[in-house]
Design a protein around this motif. Structure first.
Motif, PDB file in Angstrom:
ATOM      1  N   MET A  84     -12.548 -22.569 -10.452  1.00 49.13           N
ATOM      2  CA  MET A  84     -11.943 -21.368  -9.866  1.00 49.13           C
ATOM      3  C   MET A  84     -11.373 -21.687  -8.484  1.00 49.13           C
ATOM      4  O   MET A  84     -10.310 -21.168  -8.105  1.00 49.13           O
ATOM      5  CB  MET A  84     -12.980 -20.246  -9.777  1.00 49.13           C
ATOM      6  N   LEU A  87      -8.069 -23.341  -8.957  1.00 53.61           N
ATOM      7  CA  LEU A  87      -7.052 -22.379  -9.366  1.00 53.61           C
ATOM      8  C   LEU A  87      -6.627 -21.478  -8.212  1.00 53.61           C
ATOM      9  O   LEU A  87      -5.485 -21.016  -8.166  1.00 53.61           O
ATOM     10  CB  LEU A  87      -7.570 -21.529 -10.532  1.00 53.61           C
ATOM     11  N   ASN A  88      -7.540 -21.254  -7.280  1.00 55.14           N
ATOM     12  CA  ASN A  88      -7.237 -20.418  -6.110  1.00 55.14           C
ATOM     13  C   ASN A  88      -6.640 -21.211  -4.950  1.00 55.14           C
ATOM     14  O   ASN A  88      -6.332 -20.644  -3.901  1.00 55.14           O
ATOM     15  CB  ASN A  88      -8.504 -19.693  -5.638  1.00 55.14           C
ATOM     16  N   PHE A 115     -13.565 -18.834 -19.434  1.00 49.85           N
ATOM     17  CA  PHE A 115     -12.590 -18.437 -18.426  1.00 49.85           C
ATOM     18  C   PHE A 115     -11.704 -17.318 -18.958  1.00 49.85           C
ATOM     19  O   PHE A 115     -11.385 -17.261 -20.150  1.00 49.85           O
ATOM     20  CB  PHE A 115     -11.706 -19.622 -18.034  1.00 49.85           C
ATOM     21  N   ASP A 116     -11.292 -16.429 -18.055  1.00 47.59           N
ATOM     22  CA  ASP A 116     -10.280 -15.441 -18.416  1.00 47.59           C
ATOM     23  C   ASP A 116      -8.973 -16.178 -18.700  1.00 47.59           C
ATOM     24  O   ASP A 116      -8.738 -17.280 -18.187  1.00 47.59           O
ATOM     25  CB  ASP A 116     -10.063 -14.442 -17.266  1.00 47.59           C
ATOM     26  N   THR A 117      -8.132 -15.556 -19.505  1.00 49.35           N
ATOM     27  CA  THR A 117      -6.832 -16.149 -19.786  1.00 49.35           C
ATOM     28  C   THR A 117      -6.080 -16.330 -18.481  1.00 49.35           C
ATOM     29  O   THR A 117      -5.899 -15.402 -17.712  1.00 49.35           O
ATOM     30  CB  THR A 117      -6.015 -15.254 -20.737  1.00 49.35           C
ATOM     31  N   ASN A 118      -5.688 -17.549 -18.213  1.00 46.44           N
ATOM     32  CA  ASN A 118      -5.040 -17.868 -16.945  1.00 46.44           C
ATOM     33  C   ASN A 118      -4.007 -18.950 -17.212  1.00 46.44           C
ATOM     34  O   ASN A 118      -4.348 -20.042 -17.641  1.00 46.44           O
ATOM     35  CB  ASN A 118      -6.094 -18.361 -15.935  1.00 46.44           C
ATOM     36  N   ASN A 119      -2.759 -18.624 -16.955  1.00 45.67           N
ATOM     37  CA  ASN A 119      -1.695 -19.572 -17.265  1.00 45.67           C
ATOM     38  C   ASN A 119      -1.782 -20.851 -16.442  1.00 45.67           C
ATOM     39  O   ASN A 119      -1.191 -21.860 -16.782  1.00 45.67           O
ATOM     40  CB  ASN A 119      -0.328 -18.915 -17.056  1.00 45.67           C
ATOM     41  N   GLN A 120      -2.513 -20.790 -15.328  1.00 47.71           N
ATOM     42  CA  GLN A 120      -2.643 -21.981 -14.489  1.00 47.71           C
ATOM     43  C   GLN A 120      -3.641 -22.983 -15.062  1.00 47.71           C
ATOM     44  O   GLN A 120      -3.587 -24.164 -14.739  1.00 47.71           O
ATOM     45  CB  GLN A 120      -3.099 -21.587 -13.083  1.00 47.71           C
ATOM     46  N   LEU A 121      -4.575 -22.517 -15.880  1.00 49.99           N
ATOM     47  CA  LEU A 121      -5.624 -23.391 -16.403  1.00 49.99           C
ATOM     48  C   LEU A 121      -5.259 -23.863 -17.804  1.00 49.99           C
ATOM     49  O   LEU A 121      -5.056 -23.047 -18.708  1.00 49.99           O
ATOM     50  CB  LEU A 121      -6.968 -22.648 -16.438  1.00 49.99           C
TER      51      LEU A 121
END
Length: 345
Positions: A84, A87-88, A115-121
């Motif tokens: 996280m 990503l931050n 993880f929540d859906t996150n286009n960065q991950l």
């Protein structure tokens, strides 16, 4: 994983490359390590006018069942918490990549967290963490192969997008234990020789970690196949990086090898196909005890020695401007003839 066609780097242009380096307006060898870097980049690219394109660092994260043996002072949830942070934008690797205009990719290869859906991950998760290799293999062969294939596919994609130089970082509580076991198994060191402090173990903690590794090496003593060794002692992040290194070499990309964990993936790749070493630049010598042994095993010369032991690919990000400097002097520095400067007799 399909067999890769990694070519030995040709020596056909070696004389031409060295001549161009030597005829720059300087004494022969005066740019030291920069000359060695320039030579290697030119040799991989088979040109005297090298280019670095879209540099990328891939950070792979995964959890490790070996943490059940109390080999780390940090709890397992730190792995997903640090993902996280990546990503931050708050980790050291974010800072150095931003500073040096390096694309940063973060992949979940096996974190014990949803993880929540996150286009960065990037979702490359094989399983929620490996098994405890003190009692059973960390991965099945199929799981290890899938992780390697995931890394290879990503390198193919980056290559098609124009990247020709890539570095690797990792995050995973317990992964120094996995990397140490891999070093021992591939290179023949004892657990006592190879085991270091990791994320900050006391001397008693280091001795305990070495004992855990030693018992695991005895348990799995009969295993000799390189991929089976990786599956038995490695992690999903290490296997993903291993597959990525092999594919990057096949695609004629330059690989910047980072610290202890990332180099354990390279040692695995080297055991599978020794030709990968021809495509690698070694960013630094880590302050983790076993990294010196890894470099000796690979006969590698690190560019920097900054007492780093953070991981994340930080050494690769920090060294990138030095590699760029080597390429720039090769392309932009005048020769004696160009500058009208007299060379020595």
């Amino acid at each position: 994983m399909q067999e890769l066609q990694i070519k030995s780097v040709s020596s056909a242009k070696d004389e031409e490359i060295q001549r161009k380096i030597n005829l720059k307006t300087k004494p022969v060898g005066a740019l030291g390590m920069l000359e060695k870097i320039a030579f290697k980049v030119c040799r991989v690219q088979q040109t005297t006018s090298p280019q670095l394109s879209k540099p990328t660092i891939l950070v792979c994260a995964a959890d490790h069942g070996i943490t059940q043996e109390q080999v780390s002072p940090y709890p397992q949830e730190v792995t997903f918490q640090m993902v996280m942070n990546f990503l931050n934008g708050g980790a050291a690797i974010n800072v150095f990549c931003k500073q040096n205009n390096i694309q940063l990719l973060v992949a979940d290869t096996g974190v014990n967290y949803d993880f929540d859906t996150n286009n960065q991950l990037l979702d490359l998760k094989v399983r929620k963490g490996t098994r405890n290799f003190a009692v059973e293999p960390a991965m099945t062969i199929d799981e290890c192969s899938l992780a390697m294939q995931n890394g290879a596919r990503l390198m193919q994609q980056l290559h098609e997008e124009g990247t020709n130089i890539v570095g690797f970082g990792e995050m995973g509580i317990g992964n120094t234990t996995a990397a140490t076991a891999l070093l021992c198994k591939y290179a023949g060191y004892s657990a006592t020789e190879a085991t270091g402090a990791g994320t900050g173990l006391s001397p008693e903690g280091i001795a305990h970690k070495a004992n855990v590794i030693d018992k695991a090496l005895t348990l799995h003593e009969a295993i000799t196949d390189p991929i089976e060794i990786l599956a038995t002692f490695g992690g999903y992040e290490i296997a993903t990086i291993c597959g990525a290194i092999l594919k990057a070499a096949e695609l004629n990309m330059l690989v910047i090898s980072d610290g202890f964990i990332a180099t354990s993936a390279l040692i695995a790749a080297h055991a599978i196909n020794p030709k990968v070493i021809d495509y690698c630049l070694f960013a630094h010598k880590s302050n983790e005890q076993g990294h010196k042994l890894m470099l000796e095993h690979l006969k590698a010369e690190p560019i920097l020695h900054l007492d780093l032991r953070l991981g994340e690919g930080t050494g690769s990000a920090v060294v990138y401007p030095i590699i760029q400097s080597a390429v720039n002097f090769m392309n932009e520095m005048s020769s004696f003839d160009d500058a009208g400067v007299s060379n020595k007799e």
